[in-house]
Design an enzyme around this catalytic site. Structure first.
Site, PDB file in Angstrom:
ATOM      1  N   ASP A 188       0.859  -1.181   0.000  1.00 51.39           N
ATOM      2  CA  ASP A 188       0.000   0.000   0.000  1.00 51.39           C
ATOM      3  C   ASP A 188       0.895   1.232   0.000  1.00 51.39           C
ATOM      4  OD1 ASP A 188      -2.723   1.306   0.376  1.00 51.39           O
ATOM      5  OD2 ASP A 188      -1.658   2.089   2.130  1.00 51.39           O
ATOM      6  N   GLU A 272      -2.102  -1.631  -5.741  1.00 56.51           N
ATOM      7  CA  GLU A 272      -3.394  -1.038  -6.072  1.00 56.51           C
ATOM      8  C   GLU A 272      -3.286  -0.235  -7.353  1.00 56.51           C
ATOM      9  OE1 GLU A 272      -6.937   1.522  -3.793  1.00 56.51           O
ATOM     10  OE2 GLU A 272      -4.902   1.389  -2.970  1.00 56.51           O
ATOM     11  N   ASP A 353      -2.667   1.853   7.162  1.00 56.86           N
ATOM     12  CA  ASP A 353      -1.906   1.468   5.977  1.00 56.86           C
ATOM     13  C   ASP A 353      -1.589  -0.023   5.967  1.00 56.86           C
ATOM     14  OD1 ASP A 353      -1.932   4.130   5.201  1.00 56.86           O
ATOM     15  OD2 ASP A 353      -0.084   4.580   6.278  1.00 56.86           O
TER      16      ASP A 353
END
Length: 396
Positions: A188, A272, A353
């Protein structure tokens, strides 16, 4: 299975005054030919006609015969032909809707470079000599070329800071995939920390631009006070460019080391799918997002994974990784950006996170199982993205 790839090796070199003048003249001729060919193709486009590479090459031959453009004969013809090939590629991308309409090259803003194919240079015993140039280039060999590698294309460039570079494209040795491992990691990206891994590790954001922001601002103010077009303004502009180059080099070096480490340690890497181009439109976060270089991180990660037999799984950007509890799967209604830690109803305390990285890992493994592919797909055969599939409720 071994992979055969082409690799470019970039080195700095120190040209003599005569070589610098010859290369600068070549850069100007390349830019001139590119802009003239683009203008000719644009006029033909207005007449609903298409001009291909062969027609552009015939135009170049005719231009060289005119008195006004006779100076094009003073430089090697290969970089000029390569400029036409680059323009042809730009139009091919435009017609395929992969890029915008080609734009004209600027003398001050565009990259100064010239490409030489194997017919326009000689490389023997570590000495590189370009066509129509006296003497070989004084290259700083920071690392040797792979044994047995022969350059097929040489690109000479000069950056805004006045540094000279030569890039050699070689048929490098076969890249062997790394030994397979069962390790998988969710990644992330963020601003407080550059990366948060599903293992719980957080990698600090070096913020290279912020570290040199005061020096950069002072150099820019000093440049703004100089008389336009003067030698002092050029010196001040060069100083600003050197600071920008320092920031860029440090950022790229850190990303290379980081991505290499992640690829070596993990078989599957889940990230992502972020639209960085849209995110930098946020005026409050644009500078910080640009400094983090998320897009460059993804690019480096993907091509290194392809080289060494690793898998990069990209999860849909609408997957609510920050709102889900990685322990029980419960979803929160809202999760503002200022909330860095939160407690789920099941009693689990989450770091925002790290929790998002764990959810990305789970979703990425699900994508692999469902066969959605490495890149996210908006529509799957059943009408839903693989990361949005829901378990149907059983009828009582």
């Amino acid at each position: 299975m071994a992979i055969h790839v082409k690799r470019a090796y970039r080195y700095r070199f120190c040209p003599t005054d005569a070589q610098a003048a010859e290369l600068s003249r070549t850069f100007g001729c390349v830019r001139k030919v590119y802009n003239m060919a683009l203008a000719a193709r644009t006029e033909a486009w207005a007449r609903q006609e298409r001009v291909n590479y062969n027609q552009s090459s015939a135009m170049l031959t005719a231009w060289k015969k005119t008195e006004e453009l006779a100076f094009l004969n003073e430089v090697s013809s290969v970089p000029l032909q390569q400029a036409l090939r680059h323009l042809q590629g730009a139009f091919a991308n435009f017609f395929s809707k992969r890029a915008r309409y080609p734009r004209f090259k600027s003398k001050r803003k565009s990259r100064a470079s010239a490409d030489y194919t194997s017919s326009a240079f000689t490389f023997r015993d570590g000495r590189l000599k370009l066509a129509k140039m006296a003497g070989s280039l004084d290259i700083v060999w920071s690392r040797p070329l792979p044994k047995g590698s022969v350059p097929t294309t040489v690109t000479v460039s000069r950056d805004a800071a006045g540094r000279w570079f030569v890039s050699m494209l070689c048929d490098g040795p076969t890249v062997k995939p790394l030994a397979a491992t069962d390790a998988a990691v969710g990644i992330d990206v963020g601003l407080d920390h550059l990366l948060a891994l599903s293992t719980g590790e957080k990698i600090a954001n070096p913020r290279h631009e912020r570290c040199d922001r005061a020096r950069l601002a002072e150099a820019q103010r000093n440049c703004a006070r100089k008389e336009k077009g003067s030698a002092n303004q050029e010196k001040a502009r060069r100083k600003v460019a050197r600071i920008h180059a320092r920031i860029t080099d440090r950022r790229r070096d850190g990303l290379h080391k980081l991505t290499t480490r992640l690829v070596r340690e993990n078989q599957t890497l889940v990230i992502e799918d972020l639209t960085v181009r849209n995110m930098v439109r946020n005026r409050k976060l644009a500078r910080a997002i640009s400094d983090a270089a998320w897009a460059e991180f993804r690019s480096l990660l993907e091509y290194k994974a392809a080289w060494y037999g690793r898998d990069v799984v990209v999860v849909d950007r609408f997957f609510p990784s920050s709102k889900l509890c990685s322990h029980c799967g419960a979803s929160q209604d809202r999760m503002p950006l200022h909330v860095r830690t939160w407690t789920c109803d099941c009693g689990t305390v989450h770091d925002r996170d790290v929790n998002a990285a764990k959810n990305l890992l789970a979703a990425g493994l699900a994508v692999s199982v469902c066969g959605a592919g490495v890149r996210p797909q908006r529509r799957t055969p059943d009408g839903q993205s693989a990361t949005k599939q829901k378990i149907p409720r059983r009828k009582p």
